[in-house]
Design a protein around this motif. Structure first.
Motif, mmCIF file in Angstrom:
data_model
loop_
_atom_site.group_PDB
_atom_site.id
_atom_site.type_symbol
_atom_site.label_atom_id
_atom_site.label_comp_id
_atom_site.label_asym_id
_atom_site.label_seq_id
_atom_site.Cartn_x
_atom_site.Cartn_y
_atom_site.Cartn_z
ATOM 1 N N MET A 151 -59.871 70.316 31.627
ATOM 2 C CA MET A 151 -59.912 71.852 31.321
ATOM 3 C C MET A 151 -60.836 71.853 30.250
ATOM 4 O O MET A 151 -61.245 71.238 29.272
ATOM 5 N N LYS A 152 -61.867 72.908 30.534
ATOM 6 C CA LYS A 152 -62.686 73.458 29.326
ATOM 7 C C LYS A 152 -62.127 74.805 28.928
ATOM 8 O O LYS A 152 -61.596 75.674 29.619
ATOM 9 N N LEU A 153 -62.625 75.425 27.730
ATOM 10 C CA LEU A 153 -62.165 76.306 27.045
ATOM 11 C C LEU A 153 -63.180 77.151 26.456
ATOM 12 O O LEU A 153 -63.844 76.283 25.669
ATOM 13 N N THR A 154 -63.858 78.285 26.735
ATOM 14 C CA THR A 154 -64.531 79.115 26.061
ATOM 15 C C THR A 154 -63.823 80.415 25.502
ATOM 16 O O THR A 154 -62.595 80.682 26.022
ATOM 17 N N GLN A 155 -64.587 80.962 24.593
ATOM 18 C CA GLN A 155 -63.796 82.128 23.853
ATOM 19 C C GLN A 155 -65.094 83.022 23.525
ATOM 20 O O GLN A 155 -66.298 82.806 23.166
ATOM 21 N N ARG A 156 -64.879 84.318 23.832
ATOM 22 C CA ARG A 156 -65.771 85.394 23.562
ATOM 23 C C ARG A 156 -64.690 86.458 22.873
ATOM 24 O O ARG A 156 -63.549 86.717 23.012
ATOM 25 N N GLU A 157 -65.481 87.689 22.394
ATOM 26 C CA GLU A 157 -64.790 88.795 21.885
ATOM 27 C C GLU A 157 -65.228 89.976 22.321
ATOM 28 O O GLU A 157 -66.493 90.270 22.539
ATOM 29 N N LEU B 213 -60.141 84.464 25.872
ATOM 30 C CA LEU B 213 -60.024 82.934 26.101
ATOM 31 C C LEU B 213 -60.232 82.658 27.637
ATOM 32 O O LEU B 213 -59.586 83.388 28.301
ATOM 33 N N GLU B 214 -61.216 81.937 27.768
ATOM 34 C CA GLU B 214 -61.529 81.627 29.320
ATOM 35 C C GLU B 214 -61.255 79.932 29.559
ATOM 36 O O GLU B 214 -62.358 79.307 29.526
ATOM 37 N N PRO B 215 -60.108 79.726 30.046
ATOM 38 C CA PRO B 215 -59.861 78.087 30.309
ATOM 39 C C PRO B 215 -60.221 78.044 31.711
ATOM 40 O O PRO B 215 -60.588 78.942 32.577
ATOM 41 N N LYS B 216 -60.958 76.843 32.003
ATOM 42 C CA LYS B 216 -61.443 76.527 33.261
ATOM 43 C C LYS B 216 -60.815 75.122 33.730
ATOM 44 O O LYS B 216 -60.873 74.354 32.911
ATOM 45 N N GLY B 217 -60.502 75.010 35.201
ATOM 46 C CA GLY B 217 -60.187 73.799 35.549
ATOM 47 C C GLY B 217 -58.525 73.836 35.892
ATOM 48 O O GLY B 217 -58.300 74.642 36.446
#
Lengths: 112, 142
Positions: free
Chosen positions: A1-7, A14-18
């Motif tokens: 899983m990858k995790l990106t964050q934006r505001e 939060l945008e987890p992927k996988g």
């Protein structure tokens, strides 16, 4: 899983992927949620559009994040839940616990 | 600590959650190659991840010297997946219902409930050598 964050307008997205299945990857999301609480960031949306599936460990992380946020006067909301995850939320009746939106924009707007 | 070992349709891993993704790759590759639908693969992959998690944590108590063995058995109409640990078993009939109001917000306790909802049958086999879960799902092909 990858995790990106934006505001977006004071809301953390939060945008987890996988796949969220437990093990070292899953602690990423758990740790990030608890870091946000420590930083007093209490408006959080998890965009699940890119999560292929999750198991009970993933559901447990969402529940833990939700209850911790609420206990600290915040809220965690879900957006763009995929069909497979919606099915799991329905089976486990967690669909009744989470606010769930069709778009990230709608989830962010709901905090206003 | 030993590394995972793959032989045909069987994978053996040490009891460490770090190998959950390795088992998932193994299962997904075998089922994809067999032409099974993505939705069915996801149901089985979720179920296996639950069974392996239980085997590592509750069966083998995170003892990396103990192994979890996952074996796939496929034919034209159904798939069976065997997940075996080296633990002392449990009583599947005393697992609390996670959808009960008092359990709904608990972080854990949904694994077996989810497995039962995603596959067509779940069998438990207990012996001195460990506990084996046998997951069976009837197939729909693309």
């Amino acid at each position: 899983m990858k995790l990106t964050q934006r505001e977006v307008a004071e809301v953390v997205v939060l945008e987890p992927k996988g796949k969220i299945m437990g093990g070292p990857d899953a602690t990423l999301l758990h740790d990030r949620l608890h870091e946000l609480i420590n930083q007093n960031r209490k408006k959080v949306v998890i965009d699940l559009a890119k999560v292929e599936w999750m198991n009970s460990t993933g559901l447990g992380i969402l529940i833990s994040g939700l209850t911790t946020m609420r206990n600290n006067g915040g809220e965690l909301k879900l957006a763009r839940v995929t069909e497979k995850i919606e099915s799991l939320l329905t089976i486990t009746k967690l669909i009744t616990v989470f606010e769930n939106y069709d778009s990230v924009e709608a989830a962010v707007e709901s905090f206003k | 600590m030993d590394e995972p070992r793959i032989s045909g349709n069987t994978i053996v891993i040490p009891s460490d959650m770090v190998y959950l993704a390795t088992v998932d790759e193994f299962i997904s590759a075998r089922l994809t190659k067999a032409g099974i639908t993505n939705s069915t693969i996801a149901d089985l992959a979720i179920s296996v991840s639950e069974a392996v998690t239980n085997a590592i944590i509750h069966g083998n108590r995170n003892d990396v010297a103990k192994k979890v063995t996952v074996r796939i058995e496929l034919n034209q109409t159904r798939v069976r997946i065997f997940v075996k640990d080296q633990g002392h078993g449990f009583d599947p009939d005393v697992i609390p219902n996670p959808t009960d109001k008092e359990n709904l917000l608990k972080r854990v306790g949904r694994g077996i409930f989810i497995v039962r909802s995603l596959v067509d049958s779940v069998e438990f086999s207990f012996s001195d050598q460990g506990t084996e879960l046998i997951l069976k799902k009837n197939l729909a092909r693309e």
